[in-house]
Write an enzyme that holds these catalytic residues in place. Sequence first.
Site, short mmCIF file in Angstrom:
data_model
loop_
_atom_site.label_atom_id
_atom_site.label_comp_id
_atom_site.label_asym_id
_atom_site.label_seq_id
_atom_site.Cartn_x
_atom_site.Cartn_y
_atom_site.Cartn_z
N CYS A 37 13.33 17.54 -21.14
CA CYS A 37 12.43 17.62 -22.28
C CYS A 37 11.03 18.08 -21.83
CB CYS A 37 12.40 16.30 -23.04
SG CYS A 37 11.75 16.47 -24.72
N SER A 89 16.43 -15.85 -10.40
CA SER A 89 16.03 -16.77 -9.33
C SER A 89 17.25 -17.28 -8.56
CB SER A 89 15.21 -17.94 -9.88
OG SER A 89 15.99 -18.76 -10.73
N SER A 90 18.38 -17.42 -9.24
CA SER A 90 19.59 -17.91 -8.58
C SER A 90 20.13 -16.90 -7.58
CB SER A 90 20.66 -18.24 -9.62
OG SER A 90 20.23 -19.26 -10.49
N GLU A 136 19.76 11.20 -20.74
CA GLU A 136 19.77 9.81 -20.28
C GLU A 136 20.12 8.82 -21.39
OE1 GLU A 136 15.33 10.65 -21.14
OE2 GLU A 136 17.19 11.75 -20.81
N HIS A 147 17.77 15.01 -24.25
CA HIS A 147 17.69 13.82 -23.39
C HIS A 147 19.09 13.39 -22.94
CE1 HIS A 147 13.41 12.71 -23.69
NE2 HIS A 147 13.48 13.34 -24.85
N SER A 204 14.87 -21.61 -11.41
CA SER A 204 14.79 -21.93 -12.84
C SER A 204 16.15 -22.22 -13.43
CB SER A 204 14.15 -20.77 -13.59
OG SER A 204 15.02 -19.65 -13.58
N GLY A 205 17.20 -21.81 -12.73
CA GLY A 205 18.53 -21.89 -13.31
C GLY A 205 18.95 -20.59 -13.95
N GLY A 206 18.03 -19.62 -14.02
CA GLY A 206 18.36 -18.31 -14.55
C GLY A 206 19.03 -17.44 -13.50
N VAL A 207 19.52 -16.28 -13.93
CA VAL A 207 20.27 -15.40 -13.04
C VAL A 207 19.39 -14.86 -11.92
CG1 VAL A 207 21.55 -13.23 -12.89
CG2 VAL A 207 21.95 -14.78 -14.81
#
Length: 520
Positions: free
Chosen positions: A86, A235-236, A178, A176, A230-233
Site C-alpha cells: 500500500c 508470567s507463567s 496481511e 493489504h 499473576s497466574g496468567g499465561v
Amino acid sequence: MTQTAHPDTVLIVDFGSQVTQLIARRVRESGVYCEIVPFQSAEDGFHRLKPKAVILSGSPASTLDVGSPRAPSVIFESGLPVFGICYGQQTMCAQLGGKVESGHHREFGRAFLEVEKDCPLFEGLWSLGSRHQVWMSHGDRVTALPDGFEVVATSSNAPFAFIADEKRRYYAVQFHPEVVHTPDGAKLIANFVHKIAGIKGDWTMSAYRAKAVEAIRNQVGDKKVICALSGGVDSSVAALLIHEAVGDQLTCILVDHGLMRKDEAANVVAMFKEHYNLHLLHVDASDRFIGELEGVSDPETKRKIIGRLFIEVFEEEAGKLGGADFLAQGTLYPDVIESVSFTGGPSVTIKSHHNVGGLPERMNMQLVEPLRELFKDEVRVLGRELGLPDSFIGRHPFPGPGLAIRCPGGISREKLEILREADAIYLDEIRKAGLYDAIWQAFAVLLPVQTVGVMGDGRTYEFVCALRAVTSVDGMTADFYHYDMEFLGRAATRIINEVRGINRVVYDVTSKPPGTIEWE
C-alpha cells in the site's frame, strides 16, 4: 534479557499503519523471524539486524505531503528483496522514479485482482488469468512505474495493483495481504520470504526455547531472580522458561489480592508446586487490598490502589527473601514496539504491567524479559512446548485489577463473593456447551443496581448481573458473541437460583468500538 541473534531476519519498516503488527504475524507464521522498526530509525535497524529481506508497511500518510515518510536509501542500495504494501508501494515508486497521484476517491474494501503475468511470487498459488479477492484501503495511487517495473496483476480501479521488478527482486502491491480479508495474503508473504528471499523458515518455538534458556543463563549467572507470578499465561510461561534456565535461583511470588476468580489462586499454586517444582510463595494479602478498596467507586482510583499495594506487598516479601539481582517480567513484543507518528518523531510506548511497574528502579534490580520477542499466540505455543496444559494455555484473558473492575461502583466483600459465584456458573455453562474456545473472553459483571423481583411468594430487591462474551482476534476490536436464547436462559436461571443476591440477569450486546471489552 538482550534479544537473541537471528541470522535470517526480515526487517519491517513501519510507516504508521494500524495493521503493521499483522505483517509481522504473517512472517512469523511462515517460520521466519522479523522485527518491526519505525521509519525514523529504519537505517539504524537495518544495520543492527542485517536482514535478508525488507517489507515496507502501509500508512495513513500521503507520499504527496511535504515531509512524508520515506524508506532509507540504504534499503534500495543493499541488493536485498523488498516488498512494498500500500503506502510501501507508493513510497517505493516515488523514491525510485515513478509517479504517485492523489486518487479521485478512496478505494476501501473488497476488490478482485486479475493476474496479467506469471511471477515467482505466485508460484504454487496463482496462475495467469486467474482472479483473486484482496482488500484495498488507499487514497493515493501509482500512475507511472519506475524503470524496470512491470504490472503483474490489476483490479478494476487499480491498474498498478501488483507490480514487480524481478531483476532487483522488488515487489509491491496496492492492497493489504496481511489482513484476513485477502484470503491468499499470508501465502503471498510466505512466498516472498521463502521463494524470493530464500529464507528457510526454521524459526520455531523449540529453537527459541533453547536460545532463550542460553541467554537467560548468560545474563543471570549465579544470581537470584524473583518473578511476580499473576497466574496468567505470560508470567507463567516466563517463570517456567527462567526456571528451566536457572532452577532454584528463581523464586516466584504470587500476591493474592482477593480479586481473582473462584479457586484461581489455589489452583495456580497447586499446579506450579505439584507439577513444576517451582519455589513459589503464595501471599494472601486479600484483607489489605479489599480493606483499602472498600467503598471506592472510581475505576482509575481502584487501579492505582491495586498497583500501589501490589508494589508494597511485593517489596516486603522480596525483602524477606534477602532481595534479588533480577526481576522477571512477562513483557511481550507488542509491549516494546515503538508506536509511530508519521507527522513527527517516534513516541516510545512501553506498557508497564500493572503488577511490576516501577519495581526494577525501586528495588535496584535488572529486568529479565524472556518473552519480549514474542506475540501472544507464540507465547501460547511456547507454553505448550514447556508442558503447560491446554486448559491453562487457552484460558480467557483476565485483567490485572481482577474482579475490582467487574464490580462497577463501590466494592465490598459481599459483592465480590456474589460476583465470583455468578462468574463461575457462567463459565461452567459455557464449557458445558462446548463454547469456551470459540469465545475470546467471557465474564460476569455485578452492576451497582438493585431491582425488584419475585422469588417464591416473596418480594426481592437484589443486584443485577450482566453477562459479557466477545469474539476477537487480538482484543483491539471485538464483537459480542451471538448465543442462542436457550443458552442465555439456562445460564441466567442457574445464576438466579444458585447465587443469593442476584434476581436479574442481562446480556451485553455492545461491540468494541464503541464500547470496551471490560466495563471499567
